[in-house]
Design a protein around this motif. Structure first.
Motif, PDB file in Angstrom:
ATOM      1  N   THR A 109      -5.550   0.791  -7.347  1.00 15.06           N
ATOM      2  CA  THR A 109      -5.987  -0.190  -6.223  1.00 15.06           C
ATOM      3  C   THR A 109      -5.943  -1.254  -5.762  1.00 15.06           C
ATOM      4  OG1 THR A 109      -6.935   1.934  -4.986  1.00 15.06           O
ATOM      5  CG2 THR A 109      -7.616   0.021  -3.627  1.00 15.06           C
ATOM      6  N   ARG A 111      -6.382  -5.186  -3.650  1.00 14.81           N
ATOM      7  CA  ARG A 111      -6.952  -5.430  -2.637  1.00 14.81           C
ATOM      8  C   ARG A 111      -6.557  -7.322  -2.842  1.00 14.81           C
ATOM      9  NH1 ARG A 111     -11.336  -1.959  -3.367  1.00 14.81           N
ATOM     10  NH2 ARG A 111     -10.525  -0.045  -2.209  1.00 14.81           N
ATOM     11  N   GLU A 129      -4.380  -4.752   1.480  1.00 18.16           N
ATOM     12  CA  GLU A 129      -4.852  -3.322   0.419  1.00 18.16           C
ATOM     13  C   GLU A 129      -2.927  -3.312   0.238  1.00 18.16           C
ATOM     14  OE1 GLU A 129      -8.199  -0.837  -0.013  1.00 18.16           O
ATOM     15  OE2 GLU A 129      -7.313  -0.042   2.238  1.00 18.16           O
ATOM     16  N   THR A 141       0.512   1.399   1.639  1.00 14.71           N
ATOM     17  CA  THR A 141      -0.670   1.188   2.420  1.00 14.71           C
ATOM     18  C   THR A 141      -1.394   2.325   2.776  1.00 14.71           C
ATOM     19  OG1 THR A 141       0.840  -0.063   4.790  1.00 14.71           O
ATOM     20  CG2 THR A 141       0.706  -1.409   2.467  1.00 14.71           C
TER      21      THR A 141
END
Length: 192
Positions: A109, A111, A129, A141
């Motif tokens: 993940t 960000r 993200e 995404t």
């Protein structure tokens, strides 16, 4: 003598009560359990290969590892993918200000100012993200996440994206606009 025995018995009883009162007391508050990282490394360079061929590398200024096998990169991450021919040609890069690897799912993940760049095709994607599924070799995404793709000829905007890990094939789930990229023509001289 009777008084002495009575006094001695009272003193013994008092001493026993004092000893019983000094027993260890149980901790009645909540038990605190440490859930932070058990290992931290700085200036990390991790290489991933298959059949003696470099597939991708991960670099980060700080890596934290947790008991469950998850990794956290709170100061940013760069993942560089290499060509399958073994020549170490850079195909794609993923950069972000923060990343987490879920070891159980093998999903990254990423960000904060996330950028994906396909070097040979000169394509770039920017979002906030992004997920990289190592097992499926794909990046994607959430369907509500705004994405902007820049190619040599156009800008594409929309919400949600799925792509192969090299970002050579992608699909914007809800496209919003296609705009021609500005040309980088030489400036013209003003007329006199």
């Amino acid at each position: 003598m009777h008084k002495l025995r009575h006094w001695w018995g009272g003193a013994t009883l008092l001493a026993l009560l004092a000893l019983v009162g000094c027993d260890k007391k149980e901790n009645t508050g909540p038990r605190l359990v440490y859930t932070g990282p058990f290992r931290e490394s700085t200036n990390v360079l991790t290489l991933y290969s298959d059949s003696a061929k470099l597939k991708f590398q991960l670099t980060a200024p700080l890596e934290q590892q947790f008991e469950n096998g998850d990794f956290l990169y709170p100061k940013g991450i760069v993942v560089t993918f290499y060509s399958a021919d073994g020549k170490k040609s850079v195909v794609n890069t993923l950069t972000a200000k923060y990343a987490k690897i879920d070891k159980a799912k093998n999903v990254y993940t990423m960000r904060g100012a996330v950028r994906v760049v396909n070097v040979p095709q000169e394509q770039r994607m920017d979002t906030e993200e992004l997920f990289f599924d190592k097992n499926k070799q794909m990046i994607y995404t959430d369907s509500a996440m705004f994405v902007k793709v820049t190619t040599p000829t156009e800008y594409l905007t929309g919400y949600g994206l799925t792509a192969n890990q090299n970002f050579s094939r992608y699909r914007i789930l809800r496209p919003q606009g296609v705009f021609a990229a500005p040309t980088t023509a030489a400036p013209t001289k003003p007329a006199r």
